[in-house]
Design a protein around this motif. Structure first.
Motif, PDB file in Angstrom:
ATOM      1  N   PHE A 101     -19.720  14.099  49.812  1.00  9.29           N
ATOM      2  CA  PHE A 101     -20.020  12.689  50.075  1.00  9.29           C
ATOM      3  C   PHE A 101     -21.450  12.404  49.649  1.00  9.29           C
ATOM      4  O   PHE A 101     -22.208  13.323  49.319  1.00  9.29           O
ATOM      5  N   SER A 102     -21.814  11.135  49.644  1.00  8.34           N
ATOM      6  CA  SER A 102     -23.196  10.738  49.366  1.00  8.34           C
ATOM      7  C   SER A 102     -23.980  10.749  50.667  1.00  8.34           C
ATOM      8  O   SER A 102     -23.647  10.009  51.602  1.00  8.34           O
ATOM      9  N   LYS A 105     -23.933   7.806  53.618  1.00  9.44           N
ATOM     10  CA  LYS A 105     -23.449   8.131  54.963  1.00  9.44           C
ATOM     11  C   LYS A 105     -24.501   7.851  56.030  1.00  9.44           C
ATOM     12  O   LYS A 105     -24.198   7.364  57.119  1.00  9.44           O
TER      13      LYS A 105
END
Length: 373
Positions: A199-200, A204
């Protein structure tokens, strides 16, 4: 008349009490590392681990401040670092500390620790935290408990992944409304090539209410919000660790600054005051890493998102071109000029670069392309 035996005994007891008081006052920092790293049969890393540079820099700061440090990880035991250079000043110094190395070889298991033993939790980065610390309940529980006990929470680079989903007793996210930094999307795009991130981190953090703070690519950025202190990237490590130590009320007898950190700060000065920065660099080049300045210029030029960043990239590249003397620097200067639509200057620069590096095919090809415009 004073009883000499009684007097000596009292003095001894007072001395012992004083020593115990000093021991009780020593701050205890839990340094959290990822357990995710894994190697194959040939010893090649097949899963990313923690960042050794960030660990060693932080440990040296905490040790210099007089703190006690305990290493811990989700699985406990030995944890693997991403590839690192043992000869770097801070890594070599850490590796000379046999007690620290022994402790690192056998980290404590997070689930077995008592939060009341710690005054601070500090999460080291590296790619590994994105895969295990981001979802590990034990690290989130101890972060919550230490924070709610007025303890200090620090994290650097990808370390803030451990702060995700930490819910306080109020039901709110720890991150909600807090100024927080961590590895940026741009830095991820520029430097994370080998691993596919789940994920980034920046996205997040923002999704959970963090007031995400960032500086330019690989510049030093430390965000302060009460007892929560976070750093953007590896070059933010030393200042993040110093901030944690100061928040604990600890003092450093002398300034701690490593050559690469000093170099990044000089790069930032080139943006703010080019004349002063140039004078500083020329007066004491030995204090700075010319290759690091040049490579920062290359990446800034390639990923510049503003005119200011392109100008900063050009400045760094031109300042270091004679010291580094590499065709990649000349190409980066030309490409940055082209991105700024300065075709004539780019063409002239490439012509000079071709004479300097006549065997380089990339310079020759780019010069041909520019001449055809």
């Amino acid at each position: 008349m004073t009883n000499p035996i009684k007097h000596t005994l009292l003095a001894s007891l007072l001395g012992l009490s004083s020593l115990n008081l000093m021991a009780d006052e020593q701050k205890h920092i839990l340094m959290v590392l990822s357990s995710y790293g894994e190697t194959d049969a040939q010893g090649e890393l097949i899963k990313p681990g923690y960042e050794f540079d960030e660990m060693s820099k932080s440990y040296l700061v905490f040790k210099a401040a007089g703190a006690k440090v305990t290493f811990a990880s989700p699985k406990g035991g030995k944890v693997l670092a991403d590839k690192y250079n043992k000869a770097k000043q801070y890594n070599a110094k850490f590796l000379d500390d046999k007690s620290a190395v022994a402790q690192l070889e056998n980290t404590q298991k997070l689930a077995t620790l008592n939060h009341q033993d710690f005054d601070a939790v500090y999460v080291v980065g590296g790619k590994g935290p994105m895969f295990d610390l981001a979802t590990d309940n034990s690290v989130k529980q101890i972060i919550k408990q230490v924070y709610e006990n007025d303890g200090v929470i620090g994290a650097v680079c990808h370390g803030p992944a451990a702060l995700l989903d930490v819910k306080l007793s109020s039901g709110e996210y720890l991150l909600a409304g807090k100024r927080v930094s961590g590895f940026t999307n741009l830095e991820e795009s520029a430097f994370t090539k080998k691993w596919q991130m789940p994920f980034s981190l920046a996205d997040k953090l923002s999704e959970q209410g963090a007031l995400y703070q960032q500086d330019s690519l690989m510049f030093n950025q430390v965000s302060f919000d009460g007892n929560l202190l976070t750093g953007q990237n590896p070059f933010s490590t030393t200042d993040t660790a110093i901030a944690v130590a100061k928040k604990l009320g600890l003092t450093l007898e002398k300034s701690i600054e490593f050559k690469d950190d000093r170099t990044i700060k000089l790069a930032e000065q080139f943006v703010a005051d080019k004349t002063a920065a140039l004078a500083t660099y020329n007066a004491s080049k030995q204090d700075y890493d010319s290759m690091l300045l040049a490579m920062l210029g290359v990446y800034l030029g390639k990923h510049a998102q503003s005119q200011m960043e392109r100008e900063a990239a050009l400045t760094l590249l031109k300042v270091t071109s004679s010291d580094v003397n590499h065709p990649a620097i000349e190409l980066a200067i030309a490409k940055t000029l082209l991105a700024d639509n300065d075709f004539n200057t780019a063409k002239n620069h490439l012509s000079a670069a071709q004479k300097k590096f006549p065997e380089n095919p990339e310079i020759a090809t780019l010069l041909t392309d520019v001449q055809s415009l």
